[in-house]
Design an enzyme around this catalytic site. Structure first.
Site, short mmCIF file in Angstrom:
data_model
loop_
_atom_site.label_atom_id
_atom_site.label_comp_id
_atom_site.label_asym_id
_atom_site.label_seq_id
_atom_site.Cartn_x
_atom_site.Cartn_y
_atom_site.Cartn_z
N ILE A 65 33.20 40.97 47.18
CA ILE A 65 33.75 41.85 46.14
C ILE A 65 34.35 40.91 45.10
O ILE A 65 35.12 40.01 45.43
CB ILE A 65 34.80 42.83 46.72
N SER A 66 33.93 41.07 43.86
CA SER A 66 34.31 40.11 42.82
C SER A 66 35.81 40.10 42.59
O SER A 66 36.52 41.07 42.81
CB SER A 66 33.60 40.45 41.50
N GLN A 67 36.27 38.96 42.13
CA GLN A 67 37.66 38.79 41.71
C GLN A 67 37.96 39.81 40.61
O GLN A 67 37.15 40.00 39.69
CB GLN A 67 37.81 37.37 41.18
#
Length: 216
Positions: free
Chosen positions: A65-67
């Site tokens: 899950i992206s930053q």
């Protein structure tokens, strides 16, 4: 849901949004969307305590899950207008798609990992988000549903896929991390004409690689 959205979660999101503002995210609609989307519900329970730190985390199938800063930065670069048709390449956890839906976009999202595709197809509607889901090869996009006003690629692409360029409307923008596996340059492609594309660059990032084909 196992873990409802509590006042504590909302407070942590508010703090996250203030941090993003300090880091240079100026688009208020992006910040408002991140303040609303319950990121902790997109993560495995073992990571919930980290949900509102500005970091990427694993979500299974070798993906992350992206930053939040990266999600906010890409969303800001899209320069979204309400009701625009957006192609997202790489559904992943579904978090970026939820942010775009929260911003008023009409989202078409494609995922190559069947495990993630099935998971997010169930999760997002439970949270009140209804993008259109597709299982397929992101390099090919969704030609029958184009052209798109905006395209966002959420994996590191070694090259700009020509199929995606052709699915961008004239005047449309594509946000894509471009480069080898170790490091990509955030790139914005604007389609100026049939065969005329303008390219701008916005700093270095690290994404999981964009792969061809689909995984069962």
């Amino acid at each position: 849901m196992d873990s409802p959205d509590t006042l504590r979660h909302q407070g942590l999101r508010k703090r996250l949004v203030e941090g993003l503002r300090i880091k240079g995210i100026r688009d208020q609609r992006v910040l408002d969307a991140i303040a609303k989307v319950p990121r902790h519900l997109f993560m495995d329970s073992s990571f919930i305590q980290f949900a509102y730190k500005d970091q990427a985390f694993p979500i299974g199938a070798g993906q992350t899950i992206s930053q939040p800063y990266t999600v906010a930065f890409q969303s800001m670069l899209l320069q979204l207008e309400p009701n625009e048709k957006v192609l997202e390449v790489g559904t992943g956890s579904g978090y970026q798609a939820a942010v775009l839906v929260e911003m008023g976009a009409n989202v078409f999202t494609i995922e190559r990992q069947r495990e993630l595709y099935l998971k997010v197809q169930q999760l997002l509607p439970e949270l009140g988000y209804h993008p259109k889901f597709f299982f397929g090869d992101g390099y090919k996009g969704l030609p029958t549903y184009g052209p798109f006003d905006k395209i966002i690629v959420t994996a590191g692409a070694p090259v700009i896929p020509d199929d995606l360029l052709q699915q961008l409307r004239i005047g449309g923008r594509m946000v894509i991390p471009l480069g080898p596996a170790e490091k990509q340059i955030m790139t914005v492609i604007t389609r100026m004409g049939d065969d005329d594309f303008k390219k701008e660059v916005f700093g270095a990032f690290v994404f999981v690689p964009m792969l061809k084909g689909t995984e069962k």
